[in-house]
Design a protein around this motif. Structure first.
Motif, PDB file in Angstrom:
ATOM      1  N   LEU A   1       0.827  -1.203   0.000  1.00 22.43           N
ATOM      2  CA  LEU A   1       0.000   0.000   0.000  1.00 22.43           C
ATOM      3  C   LEU A   1       0.867   1.261   0.000  1.00 22.43           C
ATOM      4  O   LEU A   1       0.635   2.195  -0.776  1.00 22.43           O
ATOM      5  N   ILE A   2       1.866   1.279   0.870  1.00 22.12           N
ATOM      6  CA  ILE A   2       2.773   2.437   0.925  1.00 22.12           C
ATOM      7  C   ILE A   2       3.520   2.581  -0.400  1.00 22.12           C
ATOM      8  O   ILE A   2       3.670   3.685  -0.928  1.00 22.12           O
ATOM      9  N   SER A   3       3.983   1.461  -0.932  1.00 20.59           N
ATOM     10  CA  SER A   3       4.713   1.479  -2.210  1.00 20.59           C
ATOM     11  C   SER A   3       3.860   2.059  -3.337  1.00 20.59           C
ATOM     12  O   SER A   3       4.342   2.861  -4.140  1.00 20.59           O
ATOM     13  N   SER A   4       2.569   1.691  -3.362  1.00 23.18           N
ATOM     14  CA  SER A   4       1.685   2.181  -4.429  1.00 23.18           C
ATOM     15  C   SER A   4       1.324   3.650  -4.230  1.00 23.18           C
ATOM     16  O   SER A   4       1.216   4.406  -5.205  1.00 23.18           O
ATOM     17  N   LEU A   5       1.129   4.080  -2.974  1.00 17.70           N
ATOM     18  CA  LEU A   5       0.763   5.474  -2.720  1.00 17.70           C
ATOM     19  C   LEU A   5       1.938   6.421  -2.944  1.00 17.70           C
ATOM     20  O   LEU A   5       1.762   7.559  -3.388  1.00 17.70           O
ATOM     21  N   LYS A   6       3.154   5.951  -2.634  1.00 15.72           N
ATOM     22  CA  LYS A   6       4.345   6.801  -2.776  1.00 15.72           C
ATOM     23  C   LYS A   6       5.111   6.531  -4.080  1.00 15.72           C
ATOM     24  O   LYS A   6       6.068   7.240  -4.384  1.00 15.72           O
ATOM     25  N   HIS A   7       4.710   5.476  -4.793  1.00 14.40           N
ATOM     26  CA  HIS A   7       5.354   5.112  -6.069  1.00 14.40           C
ATOM     27  C   HIS A   7       6.861   4.860  -5.870  1.00 14.40           C
ATOM     28  O   HIS A   7       7.707   5.435  -6.567  1.00 14.40           O
TER      29      HIS A   7
ATOM     30  N   ILE B   1     -11.044   2.594   9.648  1.00 15.30           N
ATOM     31  CA  ILE B   1     -11.920   3.113   8.589  1.00 15.30           C
ATOM     32  C   ILE B   1     -11.221   4.249   7.855  1.00 15.30           C
ATOM     33  O   ILE B   1     -11.249   4.335   6.619  1.00 15.30           O
ATOM     34  N   PHE B   2     -10.587   5.124   8.614  1.00  6.61           N
ATOM     35  CA  PHE B   2      -9.855   6.257   8.040  1.00  6.61           C
ATOM     36  C   PHE B   2      -8.774   5.768   7.085  1.00  6.61           C
ATOM     37  O   PHE B   2      -8.611   6.288   5.979  1.00  6.61           O
ATOM     38  N   MET B   3      -8.025   4.736   7.508  1.00 11.01           N
ATOM     39  CA  MET B   3      -6.941   4.213   6.679  1.00 11.01           C
ATOM     40  C   MET B   3      -7.473   3.457   5.461  1.00 11.01           C
ATOM     41  O   MET B   3      -6.851   3.468   4.395  1.00 11.01           O
TER      42      MET B   3
ATOM     43  N   ALA C   1      -8.095   5.978   2.826  1.00 10.39           N
ATOM     44  CA  ALA C   1      -6.994   6.898   2.546  1.00 10.39           C
ATOM     45  C   ALA C   1      -6.641   6.950   1.057  1.00 10.39           C
ATOM     46  O   ALA C   1      -6.224   5.938   0.494  1.00 10.39           O
ATOM     47  N   PRO C   2      -6.759   8.137   0.432  1.00  7.06           N
ATOM     48  CA  PRO C   2      -6.360   8.275  -0.974  1.00  7.06           C
ATOM     49  C   PRO C   2      -4.888   8.636  -1.129  1.00  7.06           C
ATOM     50  O   PRO C   2      -4.342   8.542  -2.221  1.00  7.06           O
ATOM     51  N   THR C   3      -4.271   9.083  -0.018  1.00  2.00           N
ATOM     52  CA  THR C   3      -2.867   9.493  -0.065  1.00  2.00           C
ATOM     53  C   THR C   3      -2.138   8.983   1.176  1.00  2.00           C
ATOM     54  O   THR C   3      -2.759   8.577   2.170  1.00  2.00           O
TER      55      THR C   3
ATOM     56  N   LEU D   1      -2.949   8.195   5.660  1.00  2.00           N
ATOM     57  CA  LEU D   1      -2.453   7.118   6.524  1.00  2.00           C
ATOM     58  C   LEU D   1      -1.775   7.709   7.760  1.00  2.00           C
ATOM     59  O   LEU D   1      -1.930   7.206   8.881  1.00  2.00           O
ATOM     60  N   PHE D   2      -1.044   8.775   7.562  1.00  2.00           N
ATOM     61  CA  PHE D   2      -0.320   9.441   8.642  1.00  2.00           C
ATOM     62  C   PHE D   2      -1.300   9.979   9.694  1.00  2.00           C
ATOM     63  O   PHE D   2      -1.106   9.774  10.900  1.00  2.00           O
ATOM     64  N   ILE D   3      -2.367  10.641   9.243  1.00  2.00           N
ATOM     65  CA  ILE D   3      -3.379  11.182  10.164  1.00  2.00           C
ATOM     66  C   ILE D   3      -4.080  10.049  10.906  1.00  2.00           C
ATOM     67  O   ILE D   3      -4.349  10.140  12.106  1.00  2.00           O
ATOM     68  N   GLY D   4      -4.366   8.970  10.187  1.00  2.00           N
ATOM     69  CA  GLY D   4      -5.013   7.819  10.821  1.00  2.00           C
ATOM     70  C   GLY D   4      -4.184   7.237  11.945  1.00  2.00           C
ATOM     71  O   GLY D   4      -4.702   6.861  12.995  1.00  2.00           O
TER      72      GLY D   4
END
Length: 405
Positions: free
Chosen positions: A33-39, A92-94, A97-99, A103-106
């Motif tokens: 998930l992190i890899s896909s969001l941060k490319h 639920i927040f995570m 998460a679109p960005t 995830l950080f706020i969650g």
């Protein structure tokens, strides 16, 4: 009375079990998930993963003493329910998460309310006698073990339905856990054992300063700090390491963590009950830390996938150390300070979770990225072995010196 206490231990066991299952479900999918969001690749994703863990740990470090002290005033039940509800909101927040920022706020939300282990440990201390305290803390550890059998394995399977699916499943479990506690969990802290809330004791520094009046406990806090920093070589680095080093799939990561959970559960629910009464908490602590050190060293030397499973045996035998250490520390403070003690321990764990992931994941990144000076993916495990050995020395000197004087 004995049957009521046994039932209460069962309630806490189920509560912690469901909580850990929810946490474990998301572990196999986090790197992807992190890899896909941060490319980015997996090695770099480990670095960004450490920032999420640090965000959670830092907020928990600040808020755990407050919630621990509130539980000493208002009881364990209310605080535990608030914590569980907060975890449900976080998942639920995570899931939505679109960005990466979401995830950080969650993680911050979860850190603020994340005192379930603190309050559960204080609950166990409330209802335990000197004779069965280590056994009951072992059951708490076993709940973590069984949770990590079911959670990551379930997460690996559910990930077939999409990368976000495990987060929704975790949210459902957390909210079911909250409902279970609301309707079933009784209060454990008697009114005569409650005390007023004090801000000077309800902050991470004040909470730890209060332990200075218990010198041996204060020294053991350092020992537990090193133990939990070292543990992040597994907790925060295992999924990144195995995906990178052995090209494991999400399902394989889930299976491996299920094996970890099974072994931990067998050690803390079974072996602790046999070993601790025979050799005592102090020796159990020493043997456990020694096994941890050996296990970490072997992980760092592993060159084949099957070795990781074999080396889990000595590592997981180290699980006798944690309930033994908690038992020793809980026996050195009065009943009306157990919540404060557990809050201080959680603050220490959170401090370790601020330091541990940042050090271990960045150490992994440093020795595995494309321009690494030396390729050494096992570096976090080697550092962890040194930290475990140092924890052993501190614990031995503290408890041995106390006996002498």
């Amino acid at each position: 009375m004995a049957s009521q206490r046994n039932a209460a231990v069962g309630f806490i066991f189920i509560t912690v079990l469901i909580d850990v299952i929810g946490f474990g479900i998301i572990i196999p999918v986090m790197p992807g998930l992190i890899s896909s969001l941060k490319h980015v690749d997996i090695s770099t994703a480990a670095k960004y993963g450490s920032y999420l863990t640090v965000a959670y740990a830092l907020t928990q470090f600040l808020f755990a003493p407050i919630l621990g002290n509130l539980s000493d005033k208002y009881g364990r039940r209310t605080v535990l329910l608030c914590s569980l509800f907060g975890f449900g909101v976080d998942y639920i927040f995570m899931a939505l998460a679109p960005t990466y920022a979401w995830l950080f706020i969650g993680r911050i939300i979860a850190g603020i309310t994340g005192s379930s282990f603190t309050t559960a440990a204080a609950y166990i201390a409330d209802i335990s006698s000197v004779e069965n305290r280590a056994k009951n803390f072992g059951m708490l550890g076993a709940a973590f073990g069984f949770g990590f059998i079911i959670g990551p394995l379930l997460g690996g399977v559910i990930s077939d339905f999409g990368q976000r699916a495990p987060f929704y499943a975790a949210a459902v479990l957390a909210l079911l856990n909250w409902a279970y506690g609301f309707f079933v969990l009784p209060e454990s802290l008697k009114k005569e054992n409650r005390r007023k809330f004090e801000w000077k004791r309800a902050n991470p520094v004040g909470s730890l300063q209060q332990l200075i009046k218990y010198p041996s406990v204060a020294a053991l806090i350092v020992s537990i700090l090193l133990l939990y920093i070292a543990a992040h070589a597994i907790m925060s680095n295992w999924n990144y390491f195995t995906i990178h080093r052995f090209n494991w799939s999400k399902k394989m990561v889930g299976i491996s963590l299920a094996v970890v959970g099974l072994l931990v559960a067998l050690v803390q629910a079974g072996l602790t009950r046999i070993i601790n009464p025979k050799i005592g908490s102090e020796k159990s602590l020493y043997y456990g830390l020694a096994f941890y050190s050996v296990g970490m060293l072997l992980f760092g030397l592993a060159t084949q996938s099957w070795m990781m499973f074999v080396f889990l045996v000595p590592y997981c035998l180290g699980g006798i150390a944690q309930p033994a250490l908690q038992s020793v520390m809980a026996g050195k403070v009065p009943p009306n300070a157990q919540g404060e003690l557990q809050g201080a321990i959680t603050s220490t764990m959170s401090l370790a979770a601020i330091i541990g992931p940042f050090v271990m994941n960045n150490l992994f990144f440093y020795f595995t990225h494309s321009e690494a000076p030396v390729y050494l993916p096992g570096a976090p495990f080697f550092l962890a072995a040194i930290l475990m050995a140092t924890s052993f020395v501190i614990a031995y000197k503290t408890l041995h010196t106390k006996k002498v004087f």
